[in-house]
Each structure stands twice: as structure tokens, then as C-alpha cells.
Enzyme design. Structure first.
Site, PDB file in Angstrom:
ATOM      1  N   ALA A  94       0.796  -1.235   0.000  1.00 65.25           N
ATOM      2  CA  ALA A  94       0.000   0.000   0.000  1.00 65.25           C
ATOM      3  C   ALA A  94       0.829   1.286   0.000  1.00 65.25           C
ATOM      4  O   ALA A  94       0.262   2.377   0.073  1.00 65.25           O
ATOM      5  CB  ALA A  94      -1.009   0.044   1.151  1.00 65.25           C
ATOM      6  N   ALA A  95       2.147   1.173  -0.116  1.00 68.71           N
ATOM      7  CA  ALA A  95       2.964   2.399  -0.167  1.00 68.71           C
ATOM      8  C   ALA A  95       2.592   3.208  -1.424  1.00 68.71           C
ATOM      9  O   ALA A  95       2.428   4.429  -1.363  1.00 68.71           O
ATOM     10  CB  ALA A  95       4.443   2.052  -0.162  1.00 68.71           C
ATOM     11  N   GLY A  96       2.422   2.509  -2.548  1.00 65.07           N
ATOM     12  CA  GLY A  96       2.055   3.191  -3.797  1.00 65.07           C
ATOM     13  C   GLY A  96       0.671   3.822  -3.700  1.00 65.07           C
ATOM     14  O   GLY A  96       0.445   4.926  -4.203  1.00 65.07           O
ATOM     15  N   ASP A  97      -0.249   3.126  -3.041  1.00 72.72           N
ATOM     16  CA  ASP A  97      -1.619   3.657  -2.886  1.00 72.72           C
ATOM     17  C   ASP A  97      -1.598   4.887  -1.976  1.00 72.72           C
ATOM     18  O   ASP A  97      -2.315   5.870  -2.206  1.00 72.72           O
ATOM     19  CB  ASP A  97      -2.540   2.593  -2.278  1.00 72.72           C
ATOM     20  CG  ASP A  97      -2.451   1.265  -3.039  1.00 72.72           C
ATOM     21  OD1 ASP A  97      -2.227   1.296  -4.256  1.00 72.72           O
ATOM     22  OD2 ASP A  97      -2.593   0.202  -2.397  1.00 72.72           O
TER      23      ASP A  97
HETATM   24  O1  RIB Z   1      -1.501  -2.113  -3.356  1.00 75.19           O
HETATM   25  C1  RIB Z   1      -1.712  -3.000  -2.306  1.00 75.19           C
HETATM   26  C2  RIB Z   1      -3.011  -3.712  -2.469  1.00 75.19           C
HETATM   27  O2  RIB Z   1      -2.968  -4.524  -3.614  1.00 75.19           O
HETATM   28  C3  RIB Z   1      -3.352  -4.662  -1.337  1.00 75.19           C
HETATM   29  O3  RIB Z   1      -4.031  -4.032  -0.271  1.00 75.19           O
HETATM   30  C4  RIB Z   1      -4.151  -5.750  -2.021  1.00 75.19           C
HETATM   31  O4  RIB Z   1      -5.494  -5.756  -1.667  1.00 75.19           O
HETATM   32  C5  RIB Z   1      -3.950  -5.524  -3.516  1.00 75.19           C
HETATM   33  O5  RIB Z   1      -5.070  -4.998  -4.087  1.00 75.19           O
END
Ligand code: RIB
Length: 303
Positions: A247-250
Site C-alpha cells: 500500500a505504499a504506492g496507494d
Molecule cells: O496495493 C496493495 C493492495 O494490492 C493490497 O491491499 C491488495 O489488496 C492488492 O489490491
């Protein structure tokens, strides 16, 4: 403050940690198991909410306990979840994640995410019409993402994280304001070897030539490379002890959108996003690792 709409996936992450990966056909014992709210879309949504953005989320989950937990997580982050569809005929998306020495491997079962249709978008069109910034990723059907980009290109700010990677037509890329591939995805998008700095800068040029207004390539701990409308630049990353990059990119994309929604310059927004993403890598899990605005403000980081 501008309004953000995140359109995308919600997954329950089933995470197991291990010191080494098994070989094909081998069984090994992991160190621990957790269920953590995730999904690239929902992670972006939580990042936007926790960091103070005016955020609405549009997506689909099953009518099950994972779906309820994922909606609750977004709500707790301050996101408007009134437009999340609970579909009784589908199960909530699942991500099987293996974390090994800070890096992760992910296998998805899209479930309800795979059923977000253009009709769903039209039935909830106010979410998009009333937003200034539209954020998307590629864990919902491509036709739906394509429909939104074609409908709103030029009239709203479109931010796309092209993950998980699929090849994208030039015509579609032209409608995107900010694209945030990692170096691997950027290489695939442009068919350029991005293992060197020269290759990364070439990929920025290629994306620009196709018509993306502001390509941003994330380079993990090495920072980011981006085009600011005038020139290509590289911004180094912050030094942290990374325990899990999930989730770093998110977090990066969500934080960037929030800073832009508050009227920051692109470079200030990118610095804020890099800081938020670096902090996310110091904690375990997806939404469990996303910092609040206050945490980002007071966290002391070194380049
Ligand atoms: O970017 C990380 C995410 O990728 C995770 O939370 C997982 O659910 C996938 O969708």
C-alpha cells in the site's frame, strides 16, 4: 478544497509472513497470519480520508462480513461510503498476500470488484459529476475505467495508478493528467528498459509524447522521477526502515491527490506524498500502515 472521488477496488487482505518463499510443491510454516483491509482503490480512499481530503468512494463489495469491515474502514478514515454497492450475488474481493523480508507477493480474487460496470457508474454519476479529481487504479474492469476516462478527460483532473499492469492504448493515456506507474510498470507501458536512470527519463519523455500531462514514475526507496510541465526531475526518497511496502504506492497516490486538492504545487504535493508513502512502509499491512495528516507533519524523515 477540491473534491476527490476514488473509483476502485476493495479487498480483504489475507496476509501471511515468512522468512523465505516455498518452492513449487513445498509446504512451509509461516510466522503469522492477519486479515487487514486493503484493495488498491480502498487504500487510496483511506489515504485521502486520513490525510484530510474531501473524499467519496465508489466501488462494490459482497453482502458479507469482509464487505462490512471494508466499508467501516473507509468510514473511519472520514470517507463518504454512501456510494459503495453491496451486491448479494458476489463475494468481497480477496488478496492473498505473502510478505517476505519487507517485500510482498499478491494473488487477487476480484469478486465484486470485477462487477463494477459502466451502468454502476451512471447510476452513481453524481459522485463523479460533483468531484474535481477522479482517482482510479486497474483492479476493477478495464471497460469501466476506460468509460470514465473518456467521459471526463479534459473536464476533471484524472489520476490513474496503472496497477496491476495491463497494456494501455495511447488514445486512452492521452486523457490522463497524472499517471503514477512504478518503474517496472512504466517500462512495460512504454516498452523501454527502465533499469537505468537514462531509461526512466526516456520513459517520462515517451509518456509525455503520448499525451499524459504529468507522468510520475515511482522508484521505491530511490524516490520518484516526474515531469512538472517544464522539465523532467528526480526527487530522492526518504530513508526509513521498511518493514512492509504493501500500500505504499496507494498511499503515495492518495496523499498526492489530497495535497493537490488543497492547492499545493505539484512539487510540494509530491514531497508530501513521498513522506506519507515512506511512513507507510515502516508499518505492517495495507490500511493499517497509512498515516494521518498529523503523523506526516510531525514525522522526521531524512533524504
Ligand atoms: O496495493 C496493495 C493492495 O494490492 C493490497 O491491499 C491488495 O489488496 C492488492 O489490491
Amino acid at each position: 478544497m477540491k473534491k476527490i472521488a476514488v473509483i476502485g477496488s476493495l479487498n480483504m487482505d489475507l496476509v501471511i509472513t515468512t522468512d523465505r518463499l516455498p518452492n513449487m510443491g513445498e509446504t512451509i510454516t509461516g510466522k503469522n497470519f492477519s486479515q487487514i483491509p486493503g484493495g488498491k482503490g480502498a487504500n487510496q480512499g483511506v489515504a485521502c480520508g486520513r490525510l484530510g481530503g474531501n473524499t467519496r468512494f465508489l466501488g462494490k463489495v459482497g453482502n458479507d462480513s469482509y464487505g462490512n469491515t471494508l466499508i467501516e474502514s473507509l468510514k473511519n478514515a472520514g470517507v463518504d461510503t454512501n456510494f459503495i454497492i453491496q451486491d448479494s450475488s458476489e463475494t468481497t474481493g480477496i488478496a492473498m498476500i505473502t510478505v517476505c523480508n519487507g517485500e510482498n507477493m499478491i494473488i487477487l480474487n476480484p469478486g465484486a470488484n470485477g462487477k463494477v460496470t459502466c451502468e454502476d457508474i451512471e447510476s452513481n454519476i453524481d459522485v463523479l459529476e460533483e468531484a474535481d479529481i477522479l482517482m482510479m487504479q486497474l483492479e476493477i474492469p478495464f471497460e469501466t475505467v476506460e468509460y470514465i476516462i473518456n467521459k471526463y478527460k479534459g473536464s476533471k483532473t484524472i489520476i490513474l495508478d496503472p496497477a496491476p499492469f495491463i497494456p494501455l492504448e495511447k488514445e486512452l493515456l492521452k486523457g490522463i493528467d497524472y499517471i503514477t506507474p512504478n518503474e517496472y510498470e512504466a517500462g512495460l507501458l512504454c516498452n523501454i528498459n527502465t533499469e537505468t536512470e537514462k531509461g526512466i527519463l526516456e520513459a517520462l519523455d515517451a509518456l509525455k509524447e503520448i499525451g499524459v500531462k504529468y507522468p510520475i514514475i515511482t522508484l521505491g526507496s530511490k524516490g520518484i522521477a516526474f515531469y512538472n510541465g517544464t522539465e523532467n526531475k528526480i526527487m530522492p526518497g526518504f530513508k526509513v526502515n521498511a518493514v512492509d511496502t504493501t500500500a505504499a504506492g496507494d498511499t503515495f497516490a492518495g496523499a498526492f491527490a489530497v495535497a493537490m486538492s488543497k492547492g499545493e504545487t505539484m512539487e510540494n504535493a509530491l514531497l508530501f506524498a513521498q513522506k506519507a508513502a515512506a511512513i507507510a512502509t515502516t508499518k505492517f499491512g495495507a490500511q493499517s500502515s497509512i498515516p494521518s495528516f498529523e503523523e506526516v507533519e510531525k514525522y522526521l524523515l531524512q533524504i
